[in-house]
Scaffold this active site. Structure first.
Site, mmCIF file in Angstrom:
data_model
loop_
_atom_site.group_PDB
_atom_site.id
_atom_site.type_symbol
_atom_site.label_atom_id
_atom_site.label_comp_id
_atom_site.label_asym_id
_atom_site.label_seq_id
_atom_site.Cartn_x
_atom_site.Cartn_y
_atom_site.Cartn_z
ATOM 1 N N ASP A 129 0.889 -1.156 0.000
ATOM 2 C CA ASP A 129 0.000 0.000 0.000
ATOM 3 C C ASP A 129 0.935 1.216 0.000
ATOM 4 O OD1 ASP A 129 -2.191 1.673 0.246
ATOM 5 O OD2 ASP A 129 -2.256 1.505 2.423
ATOM 6 N N ASP A 160 -2.763 0.853 7.016
ATOM 7 C CA ASP A 160 -1.852 0.584 5.892
ATOM 8 C C ASP A 160 -1.384 -0.873 5.905
ATOM 9 O OD1 ASP A 160 -1.059 3.725 5.311
ATOM 10 O OD2 ASP A 160 -1.303 3.250 7.420
ATOM 11 N N GLU A 177 -1.388 -1.137 -4.920
ATOM 12 C CA GLU A 177 -2.628 -0.399 -5.140
ATOM 13 C C GLU A 177 -2.465 0.465 -6.383
ATOM 14 O OE1 GLU A 177 -4.780 1.221 -1.751
ATOM 15 O OE2 GLU A 177 -5.070 3.042 -2.915
#
EC number: 3.1.21.10
Lengths: 199, 199
Positions: free
Chosen positions: B12, B146, B73
């Site tokens: 992430d 996260d 992501e």
């Protein structure tokens, strides 16, 4: 290299075309072209392979020319949405490669570069290209625009960073436009803009 | 590792906090936590040093756990402007590090991850965290968000990529939400969305 000469690598970051230019700038602000290249990656490659390809090109240039500083275009989130992500990713990669060689990195906005090179922050690409050719004593304007932009960034950085002239140095040898720019630059120091550029 | 198990590194991306999670996923879709960490860089460091710091952390994880794939992501230019540039720069760096190890990289959007994990593309962070803990058999939800997001990305990638189940495999062991998702995923293949995710 002669004493006092600073070698700067300028990078105009991009995934499809990444301009890379190296200049040597003397204390009297004269600048000499060392090398310029536009690195490319095929749009049909996977993104990580495109990034690696451009990274390999930047590393080869760093290895061959051993610049003392790296100047990059400062990318804004408000720029062209279709290309912004690739541009930001390449700039991240370029900064990583510089950091791993312990090279200082400086970011300059397009208008700072235009102002430093032409004396006018809203100059068009043609004016910037013509001035880059003139500053470097080239017969032709470096093509494509990414090449000229990378060289403009490198020259701008050397001129603005005090690598070539100290911030309090005299303005001998400057054009009227450059003198006006330097005066404005000094005046703006309190605003923090100049400080940000000189980390 | 047992035969058929795929080890995925989920990232992430972020400059201040970068979530990194590694999972082992079996052909029967069960997933096991291997490691999870949130890499950080101090905001007062120069940007290139921050990138290098996060890069060092990612490399250490790649070195230690030897994942077979990296899932990131997918960052959109329309996301939060204040953090988008750092996020894009880190994702560029992460993709470079993966490419240099010849690891396949896949990008998944937040809604794809949410749909894969919870069966609902607009699930909130709390729901994603709770499902990640349940899937991995953890007593607590990984913190901060996260960390949970990175693990969700890794699980999502293993489930969607066919690394754990073949695209035409049966749906045994899937929750109703997962079955619905897989049916929708198959139906969307002609649109190119699934193909893009499986490059």
């Amino acid at each position: 290299m002669p004493r006092g000469v600073v070698r700067v690598l300028g990078i105009d970051p991009g995934l499809t075309r990444c301009g890379v230019g190296i200049v040597d700038v003397s204390p009297d602000r004269t600048a000499r072209l060392v090398d310029v290249i536009v690195l490319r990656s095929a749009p049909d490659l996977a993104i990580e392979k495109r990034l690696a390809r451009i990274a390999d090109g930047i590393e080869a240039i760093l290895e061959e020319h051993r610049p003392q500083a790296v100047a990059l275009e400062r990318v804004f989130a408000r720029s062209d949405v279709s290309t912004i992500m690739g541009t930001a990713q390449i700039s991240g990669v370029a900064m990583l490669l510089a950091a791993r060689r312990a090279l200082p990195v400086a970011l300059h906005t397009p208008s700072e570069v235009k102002a430093a090179i032409t004396g006018y922050g809203r100059a068009d690409k043609k004016q910037v290209g013509a001035m880059v050719a003139r500053i470097l004593g080239l017969d032709d304007v470096p093509k494509p625009a990414d090449a000229a932009d990378a060289l403009a960034l490198a020259i701008c950085h050397a001129w603005r960073s005090g690598g070539a002239t100290s911030p309090d140095g005299d303005d001998a040898g400057l054009t009227p436009a450059q003198k006006a720019w330097r005066a404005a630059e000094r005046a703006s120091t309190v605003s923090g803009a100049a400080r940000r550029l000189k980390r």
